[in-house]
Design an enzyme around this catalytic site. Structure first.
Site, short mmCIF file in Angstrom:
data_model
loop_
_atom_site.label_atom_id
_atom_site.label_comp_id
_atom_site.label_asym_id
_atom_site.label_seq_id
_atom_site.Cartn_x
_atom_site.Cartn_y
_atom_site.Cartn_z
CG ASP A 1 70.73 -0.85 49.36
OD1 ASP A 1 70.59 0.26 49.90
OD2 ASP A 1 71.20 -0.99 48.21
CE1 TYR B 1 71.02 -0.80 42.20
CE2 TYR B 1 70.27 -1.87 44.21
CZ TYR B 1 71.15 -1.02 43.55
OH TYR B 1 72.14 -0.40 44.27
CE LYS C 1 70.84 2.45 46.99
NZ LYS C 1 70.65 1.07 46.52
CG HIS D 1 71.11 5.31 42.71
ND1 HIS D 1 70.31 4.24 42.38
CD2 HIS D 1 72.33 4.79 42.97
CE1 HIS D 1 71.02 3.13 42.44
NE2 HIS D 1 72.25 3.43 42.79
N1 LIG Z 1 74.49 3.23 45.73
C1 LIG Z 1 75.13 2.71 44.71
O1 LIG Z 1 75.48 3.39 43.73
C2 LIG Z 1 75.43 1.25 44.72
C3 LIG Z 1 76.30 0.71 43.75
C4 LIG Z 1 76.56 -0.65 43.80
C5 LIG Z 1 75.99 -1.43 44.79
N2 LIG Z 1 75.12 -0.88 45.71
C6 LIG Z 1 74.48 -1.70 46.76
O2 LIG Z 1 75.48 -2.39 47.50
C7 LIG Z 1 75.26 -3.81 47.37
C8 LIG Z 1 76.56 -4.56 47.39
O3 LIG Z 1 77.41 -4.20 46.34
P1 LIG Z 1 77.69 -5.14 45.08
O4 LIG Z 1 76.53 -6.05 44.91
O5 LIG Z 1 78.04 -4.28 43.94
O6 LIG Z 1 79.01 -5.93 45.45
P2 LIG Z 1 79.55 -6.86 46.68
O7 LIG Z 1 78.47 -7.08 47.69
O8 LIG Z 1 80.83 -6.28 47.10
O9 LIG Z 1 79.88 -8.21 45.92
C9 LIG Z 1 78.89 -9.05 45.40
C10 LIG Z 1 79.59 -10.25 44.76
O10 LIG Z 1 80.22 -11.04 45.77
C11 LIG Z 1 79.80 -12.40 45.63
N3 LIG Z 1 79.79 -13.02 46.97
C12 LIG Z 1 78.99 -12.69 48.02
N4 LIG Z 1 79.30 -13.40 49.12
C13 LIG Z 1 80.32 -14.23 48.76
C14 LIG Z 1 81.07 -15.20 49.45
N5 LIG Z 1 80.82 -15.48 50.74
N6 LIG Z 1 82.04 -15.87 48.77
C15 LIG Z 1 82.31 -15.59 47.47
N7 LIG Z 1 81.62 -14.66 46.77
C16 LIG Z 1 80.63 -13.99 47.39
C17 LIG Z 1 78.45 -12.33 45.00
O11 LIG Z 1 78.17 -13.53 44.28
P3 LIG Z 1 76.75 -14.28 44.27
O12 LIG Z 1 75.66 -13.24 44.30
O13 LIG Z 1 76.81 -15.03 42.98
O14 LIG Z 1 76.72 -15.20 45.46
C18 LIG Z 1 78.61 -11.15 44.05
O15 LIG Z 1 79.25 -11.56 42.86
C19 LIG Z 1 74.48 -3.93 46.07
O16 LIG Z 1 73.88 -5.17 45.90
C20 LIG Z 1 73.54 -2.77 46.19
O17 LIG Z 1 72.46 -3.06 47.06
C21 LIG Z 1 74.85 0.44 45.68
#
Ligand SMILES: NC(=O)c1ccc[n+]([C@@H]2O[C@H](COP(=O)([O-])OP(=O)(O)OC[C@H]3O[C@@H](n4cnc5c(N)ncnc54)[C@H](OP(=O)(O)O)[C@@H]3O)[C@@H](O)[C@H]2O)c1
Length: 281
Positions: free
Chosen positions: A44, A49, A74, A107
């Site tokens: 994704d 990004y 997106k 998005h």
């Molecule tokens: N459509 C939208 O508006 C929208 C908005 C936000 C996000 N997204 C998508 O959804 C994805 C996920 O959301 P997100 O990146 O915001 O947040 P998330 O996946 O909930 O959290 C990511 C965080 O968790 C940490 N992490 C991952 N695995 C871990 C583990 N096993 N132990 C401890 N920490 C861990 C990562 O650190 P490290 O990377 O340092 O390991 C990072 O800081 C995004 O990357 C994006 O592709 C979409």
């Protein structure tokens, strides 16, 4: 990895790899490569990004046949018209180095630059028409939306020829958007869960830690199992190779109905789902 079937019959791996904040260059390239090596087949990304080029390079260098992968990007908020949407799609494809896309999403439904003109319904109808044309031309296998609430979807469906296949919204233990979830389920729109770890906040939550200890799993694995058992498609992000691999070890967990409910209702997470009619970008 298992698949869900979208409302147009296309199969989509039940879990995808998130790339927001994975810096363009080595970080995004190495993390996507590590994810593909670990077994993820669904990536994704998004134009905003600013890492599509690195994601595309990792896809190519992985050597995995294109048809085994599912790639999402997106359309960003600044694209308002039919023509701008077509151009944005072409630019994303060029950066990704792909000749077709699996899933393209609007998005945000009502971002600041659109809100200033008070015309989100018209803008969404117009960029959706561009996406429908790309879909019907065979350049995209499925089209969908992100951060849409029921009123945004209702407006879109008034003129849509193609029902969105996906709505990607913020969903995690403690972050449950009931009305959007119910609406999407009733309309056969698959819910993708962004921020499945509460964007990191879940890792400090004692209630989730207690459930993780009970099942002998990590908080991350429990959060992903919860999302899957809800029928959502979680998009965990990490740039850390050990986490990228261990997060995938979530498919054998069977949470009890009581634990599913505890997770759904945990409190203490500060960052709830943003109001898409009020976002400042
Ligand atoms: N459509 C939208 O508006 C929208 C908005 C936000 C996000 N997204 C998508 O959804 C994805 C996920 O959301 P997100 O990146 O915001 O947040 P998330 O996946 O909930 O959290 C990511 C965080 O968790 C940490 N992490 C991952 N695995 C871990 C583990 N096993 N132990 C401890 N920490 C861990 C990562 O650190 P490290 O990377 O340092 O390991 C990072 O800081 C995004 O990357 C994006 O592709 C979409």
């Amino acid at each position: 990895m298992k698949n869900y079937t979208l409302n147009n019959g296309v199969k989509i791996p039940v879990l995808g790899f998130g790339t927001w904040k994975a810096q363009d260059g080595e970080e995004a390239y190495q993390s996507v490569l590590a994810a593909l090596k670990a077994g993820y087949r669904h990536i994704d990304t998004a134009a905003i990004y600013k890492n599509e080029e690195s994601v595309g390079r990792a896809i190519k260098d992985s050597g995995i046949p294109r048809e085994e992968l599912f790639i999402t990007t997106k359309l960003w908020n600044s694209k308002h018209t039919y023509e701008e949407a077509l151009e944005a799609f072409d630019s994303s494809m060029e950066r990704l180095g792909l000749d077709y896309l699996d899933l393209y999403l609007i998005h945000w439904p009502n971002p600041k630059p659109v809100r200033e003109y008070g015309a989100w319904q018209k803008r969404n109808a117009e960029v959706w028409r561009a996406m429908e044309d790309l879909y019907q031309a065979g350049k995209i296998r499925a089209i969908g939306v992100s951060n849409f609430l029921p009123h945004h979807l209702e407006a879109l469906l008034e003129t849509a020829r193609v029902t969105p296949a996906v709505n990607q919204i913020r969903l995690a233990p403690g972050v449950y958007q009931t009305e959007a979830v119910d609406f999407c389920r009733a309309h056969d729109i698959l819910l993708e869960a962004w921020g499945p770890f509460g964007q990191g906040e879940l890792f400090q939550n004692p209630a989730v830690q207690a459930i993780a200890d009970k099942y002998g799993k990590t908080i991350a694995q429990i959060a992903l199992a919860w999302s899957l058992q809800e029928g959502f498609l979680p998009l965990p992000k990490s740039v850390t190779p050990s986490r990228i691999a261990s997060n995938l070890d979530c498919f054998d967990i069977e949470l009890s109905p009581a634990d599913l409910d505890i997770l759904k209702n945990i409190s203490g997470l500060e960052g709830g789902a943003p109001n898409p009619d009020g976002v400042d970008f």
